[in-house]
Design a protein around this motif. Structure first.
Motif, PDB file in Angstrom:
ATOM      1  N   LEU A   4      30.470  53.815  45.788  1.00  0.00           N
ATOM      2  CA  LEU A   4      31.576  54.753  45.887  1.00  0.00           C
ATOM      3  C   LEU A   4      32.857  53.944  45.965  1.00  0.00           C
ATOM      4  O   LEU A   4      32.915  52.948  46.686  1.00  0.00           O
ATOM      5  N   GLN A   5      33.863  54.388  45.255  1.00  0.00           N
ATOM      6  CA  GLN A   5      35.139  53.684  45.216  1.00  0.00           C
ATOM      7  C   GLN A   5      36.224  54.660  45.642  1.00  0.00           C
ATOM      8  O   GLN A   5      36.486  55.632  44.940  1.00  0.00           O
ATOM      9  N   ALA A   6      36.845  54.357  46.776  1.00  0.00           N
ATOM     10  CA  ALA A   6      37.946  55.180  47.265  1.00  0.00           C
ATOM     11  C   ALA A   6      39.277  54.555  46.867  1.00  0.00           C
ATOM     12  O   ALA A   6      39.419  53.335  46.873  1.00  0.00           O
ATOM     13  N   SER A   7      40.230  55.384  46.529  1.00  0.00           N
ATOM     14  CA  SER A   7      41.554  54.887  46.142  1.00  0.00           C
ATOM     15  C   SER A   7      42.602  55.959  46.427  1.00  0.00           C
ATOM     16  O   SER A   7      42.264  57.100  46.764  1.00  0.00           O
ATOM     17  N   GLY A   8      43.868  55.556  46.269  1.00  0.00           N
ATOM     18  CA  GLY A   8      44.956  56.516  46.405  1.00  0.00           C
ATOM     19  C   GLY A   8      45.778  56.390  47.667  1.00  0.00           C
ATOM     20  O   GLY A   8      46.774  57.100  47.837  1.00  0.00           O
ATOM     21  N   TYR A  32      24.899  65.100  45.369  1.00  0.00           N
ATOM     22  CA  TYR A  32      25.317  64.610  46.682  1.00  0.00           C
ATOM     23  C   TYR A  32      26.550  65.318  47.211  1.00  0.00           C
ATOM     24  O   TYR A  32      27.491  65.600  46.457  1.00  0.00           O
ATOM     25  N   GLY A  33      26.518  65.576  48.503  1.00  0.00           N
ATOM     26  CA  GLY A  33      27.729  65.970  49.186  1.00  0.00           C
ATOM     27  C   GLY A  33      28.565  64.731  49.466  1.00  0.00           C
ATOM     28  O   GLY A  33      28.035  63.627  49.604  1.00  0.00           O
ATOM     29  N   ILE A  34      29.854  64.916  49.511  1.00  0.00           N
ATOM     30  CA  ILE A  34      30.787  63.826  49.775  1.00  0.00           C
ATOM     31  C   ILE A  34      31.615  64.165  51.000  1.00  0.00           C
ATOM     32  O   ILE A  34      32.135  65.292  51.129  1.00  0.00           O
ATOM     33  N   GLY A  35      31.707  63.210  51.891  1.00  0.00           N
ATOM     34  CA  GLY A  35      32.529  63.375  53.081  1.00  0.00           C
ATOM     35  C   GLY A  35      33.641  62.355  53.125  1.00  0.00           C
ATOM     36  O   GLY A  35      33.517  61.254  52.577  1.00  0.00           O
ATOM     37  N   ARG A  98      28.550  59.466  50.898  1.00  0.00           N
ATOM     38  CA  ARG A  98      27.724  60.481  50.271  1.00  0.00           C
ATOM     39  C   ARG A  98      26.555  60.876  51.183  1.00  0.00           C
ATOM     40  O   ARG A  98      26.075  60.081  51.992  1.00  0.00           O
ATOM     41  N   SER A  99      26.104  62.110  51.005  1.00  0.00           N
ATOM     42  CA  SER A  99      24.927  62.588  51.718  1.00  0.00           C
ATOM     43  C   SER A  99      24.059  63.409  50.778  1.00  0.00           C
ATOM     44  O   SER A  99      24.568  64.253  50.036  1.00  0.00           O
ATOM     45  N   ARG A 100      22.759  63.166  50.833  1.00  0.00           N
ATOM     46  CA  ARG A 100      21.824  63.880  49.974  1.00  0.00           C
ATOM     47  C   ARG A 100      21.452  65.235  50.581  1.00  0.00           C
ATOM     48  O   ARG A 100      20.861  66.069  49.905  1.00  0.00           O
ATOM     49  N   ILE A 101      21.823  65.445  51.818  1.00  0.00           N
ATOM     50  CA  ILE A 101      21.426  66.656  52.527  1.00  0.00           C
ATOM     51  C   ILE A 101      22.471  67.750  52.333  1.00  0.00           C
ATOM     52  O   ILE A 101      23.653  67.533  52.590  1.00  0.00           O
ATOM     53  N   GLN A 102      22.009  68.886  51.869  1.00  0.00           N
ATOM     54  CA  GLN A 102      22.904  69.997  51.574  1.00  0.00           C
ATOM     55  C   GLN A 102      23.674  70.437  52.810  1.00  0.00           C
ATOM     56  O   GLN A 102      23.139  70.531  53.906  1.00  0.00           O
ATOM     57  N   PRO A 109      27.754  61.798  60.881  1.00  0.00           N
ATOM     58  CA  PRO A 109      27.949  60.641  59.996  1.00  0.00           C
ATOM     59  C   PRO A 109      26.664  59.892  59.692  1.00  0.00           C
ATOM     60  O   PRO A 109      26.576  59.221  58.659  1.00  0.00           O
ATOM     61  N   GLY A 110      25.657  60.029  60.552  1.00  0.00           N
ATOM     62  CA  GLY A 110      24.395  59.332  60.316  1.00  0.00           C
ATOM     63  C   GLY A 110      23.639  59.843  59.107  1.00  0.00           C
ATOM     64  O   GLY A 110      22.704  59.189  58.637  1.00  0.00           O
ATOM     65  N   LEU A 111      24.040  61.011  58.591  1.00  0.00           N
ATOM     66  CA  LEU A 111      23.374  61.578  57.419  1.00  0.00           C
ATOM     67  C   LEU A 111      23.997  61.104  56.117  1.00  0.00           C
ATOM     68  O   LEU A 111      23.568  61.508  55.047  1.00  0.00           O
ATOM     69  N   TYR A 112      25.006  60.253  56.215  1.00  0.00           N
ATOM     70  CA  TYR A 112      25.647  59.679  55.022  1.00  0.00           C
ATOM     71  C   TYR A 112      25.072  58.288  54.793  1.00  0.00           C
ATOM     72  O   TYR A 112      25.071  57.464  55.711  1.00  0.00           O
TER      73      TYR A 112
END
Length: 125
Positions: A4-8, A32-35, A98-102, A109-112
């Motif tokens: 994952l690449q964060a920017s901005g 994936y969900g994204i947080g 990212r998290s695979r859990i819906q 945060p442990g689910l990411y």
């Protein structure tokens, strides 16, 4: 590579706006969900916002609700965080994960399982 690449991030005055982006590669982004999380100097990491895959259900912490908007563009493997009405207390390094859990939210945060490198947001007073 799976990443994952964060920017901005950048420097902005109080009341200003920034748009952060998180781009995924090497995996099926749509699944994936994204947080978004942030960590200010000397403070604990804080969950800010998230968006679920599929139904796009969103979550916002109380500290950013009404000011930040999260969205995703699966065609671009990207999640954006539009940050308006920025305050000095929004100053932090912002991370996406990212998290695979819906319907996972940043309260867990442990689910990411994969984190970006972070982008610095500085809001001057």
């Amino acid at each position: 590579d799976v990443q994952l690449q964060a920017s901005g991030g950048g420097l902005v005055q109080t009341g200003g706006s920034l748009r952060l982006s998180c781009v995924g590669s090497g995996f099926t982004f749509d699944d994936y969900g994204i947080g978004w999380f942030r960590q200010a100097p000397g403070k604990e990491r804080e969950g800010v916002s998230s968006i679920s895959p599929g139904d796009g259900i969103t979550y916002y912490s109380d500290s950013v609700k009404g000011r930040f908007t999260i969205s995703r563009d699966n065609a671009k493997n990207m999640v954006s965080l539009q940050m308006n009405s920025l305050k000095p207390e929004d100053t932090a390094v912002y991370y996406c994960a990212r998290s695979r859990i819906q319907h996972t939210t940043p309260t867990a945060p442990g689910l990411y399982d994969l984190w970006g490198q972070g982008t610095l947001v500085t809001v001057s007073s």
